[in-house]
Design a protein around this motif. Sequence first.
Motif, PDB file in Angstrom:
ATOM      1  N   CYS A 149      -7.157   0.304  -0.867  1.00 61.31           N
ATOM      2  CA  CYS A 149      -6.247   1.326  -1.387  1.00 61.31           C
ATOM      3  C   CYS A 149      -6.647   2.145  -2.707  1.00 61.31           C
ATOM      4  O   CYS A 149      -6.398   3.020  -2.847  1.00 61.31           O
ATOM      5  N   GLU A 170      -3.081  15.802  -4.605  1.00 59.92           N
ATOM      6  CA  GLU A 170      -1.975  15.662  -3.729  1.00 59.92           C
ATOM      7  C   GLU A 170      -2.229  15.784  -1.991  1.00 59.92           C
ATOM      8  O   GLU A 170      -1.709  15.033  -1.411  1.00 59.92           O
ATOM      9  N   VAL A 221      -4.197  10.519   3.068  1.00 59.03           N
ATOM     10  CA  VAL A 221      -4.305   9.150   2.771  1.00 59.03           C
ATOM     11  C   VAL A 221      -3.103   8.332   3.147  1.00 59.03           C
ATOM     12  O   VAL A 221      -3.257   7.170   3.903  1.00 59.03           O
ATOM     13  N   MET A 222      -1.909   8.840   2.921  1.00 63.60           N
ATOM     14  CA  MET A 222      -0.775   8.179   3.182  1.00 63.60           C
ATOM     15  C   MET A 222      -0.402   8.090   4.789  1.00 63.60           C
ATOM     16  O   MET A 222       0.326   7.328   5.203  1.00 63.60           O
ATOM     17  N   ALA A 231      -7.402   5.932  -3.442  1.00 65.15           N
ATOM     18  CA  ALA A 231      -6.425   6.482  -4.442  1.00 65.15           C
ATOM     19  C   ALA A 231      -7.495   7.309  -5.268  1.00 65.15           C
ATOM     20  O   ALA A 231      -7.635   8.401  -5.928  1.00 65.15           O
ATOM     21  N   ASP A 239      -2.572   5.263   6.056  1.00 69.48           N
ATOM     22  CA  ASP A 239      -1.714   4.041   5.960  1.00 69.48           C
ATOM     23  C   ASP A 239      -0.831   3.898   7.030  1.00 69.48           C
ATOM     24  O   ASP A 239      -0.551   2.908   7.352  1.00 69.48           O
ATOM     25  N   ASN A 249       1.310   6.742  -6.972  1.00 69.11           N
ATOM     26  CA  ASN A 249       0.195   7.598  -7.509  1.00 69.11           C
ATOM     27  C   ASN A 249       0.711   9.148  -7.275  1.00 69.11           C
ATOM     28  O   ASN A 249       0.612  10.067  -7.987  1.00 69.11           O
ATOM     29  N   PHE A 299       0.706   4.090  -2.937  1.00 72.03           N
ATOM     30  CA  PHE A 299       0.266   5.592  -2.972  1.00 72.03           C
ATOM     31  C   PHE A 299       1.591   6.217  -3.315  1.00 72.03           C
ATOM     32  O   PHE A 299       1.087   7.418  -3.824  1.00 72.03           O
ATOM     33  N   SER A 319      -9.021  10.185  -3.894  1.00 72.35           N
ATOM     34  CA  SER A 319      -8.091  11.363  -3.962  1.00 72.35           C
ATOM     35  C   SER A 319      -8.195  12.021  -5.213  1.00 72.35           C
ATOM     36  O   SER A 319      -8.209  13.197  -5.275  1.00 72.35           O
ATOM     37  N   HIS A 367       7.439  10.814   4.741  1.00 74.36           N
ATOM     38  CA  HIS A 367       6.100  11.428   4.672  1.00 74.36           C
ATOM     39  C   HIS A 367       5.944  12.750   5.319  1.00 74.36           C
ATOM     40  O   HIS A 367       5.512  13.612   4.739  1.00 74.36           O
ATOM     41  N   LEU A 416      -4.250  12.900  -1.127  1.00 74.39           N
ATOM     42  CA  LEU A 416      -3.323  11.732  -1.094  1.00 74.39           C
ATOM     43  C   LEU A 416      -2.409  11.602  -0.006  1.00 74.39           C
ATOM     44  O   LEU A 416      -2.198  10.654   0.692  1.00 74.39           O
ATOM     45  N   PRO A 437       1.034  -1.317  -0.084  1.00 74.35           N
ATOM     46  CA  PRO A 437      -0.002   0.106   0.115  1.00 74.35           C
ATOM     47  C   PRO A 437       0.823   1.203   0.038  1.00 74.35           C
ATOM     48  O   PRO A 437       0.287   2.254  -0.768  1.00 74.35           O
TER      49      PRO A 437
END
Length: 313
Positions: free
Chosen positions: A141, A111, A117-118, A145, A121, A65, A62, A148, A243, A114, A58
């Motif tokens: 997942c 972005e 979302v990350m 995505a 995760d 993406n 991401f 997003s 991240h 996303l 996952p």
Amino acid sequence: MKGGNLTVWSFFFLEGFSRYPKLEIVLFVFSLVMYLITLLGNSTLILITVLDSHLQTPMYFFLGNLSFMDICYTSASIPTLLVNLLSSQKTIVFSGCMVQMYLSLAMGSTECVLLAVMAYDRYVAICHPLRYPIIMNRQVCVQMATVSWVTGCVTALLETSFALRVPLCRNLIDHFTCEILAVLKLACTSSLLMDMIMLVVSVLLLPIPMLLICISYVFILSTILRISSAEGRNKAFSTCGAHLTVVILYFGAALSMYLKPSSSSSQEVDKIISLLYGVLTPMLNPIIYSLRNKEVKGAVRKVLVAAPAVVAG
């Protein structure tokens, strides 16, 4: 070209950095090098996440993406900037301007979602490791995505379509790209509806994702501090550190552009922020994620070793 109360221009002049002609060559070289590194770095990251089975998780899904998004985002505006830096006639046709505005808004908005979302995760991976494969399965997942992308594209369509309805009295954009705030400064009159749409979308896509990211990292930090193994803590910090660095760079620049009073800084400062936001951040993303990541480094080495063999074969 005028019709009724609406002014429609067939093309726009882009002011860019023409006030500083001696800097234009320097900016051209800087932008070109950054753009090529962005394309190479993000394309490599997408390639290795597709080819290496160890990276088909996952987090790397991401990340792939994110890399694709960064390529699209920079490609929407940087080629035009490069051409105009070398040209005395810095123009862009109306349709090209609107496409550029839409793509920049869509990729930037996607972005924001996303990155949230990350963060989720990473929260599941660290706080619920045993349930991670079940919670973050392939279907979930793909759905995350998709949400997003749809959110970013729909909000960008909303902003662009309403911006098209605003009558413009001039066609000289004091920017190097058709950035929506710079275009709206050409409006004959202020539009309360357009201002409200911009405010609502900015709040939806900046503070709210940032709040979700912060909440995720409060739980993540709490869990990491309870890990007894120093190696385990370092590994957790390493995966989250990349991240967090991207989040700070991206949201820092975005907040300074879209959630500040219009009179708080000059247009020249906005241009510099936009250049860093549009070129430097996408370039740094693959570097940040791979710098301390042994899996990515190993996958890159495999691709580099395999490439000559494929060519020779």
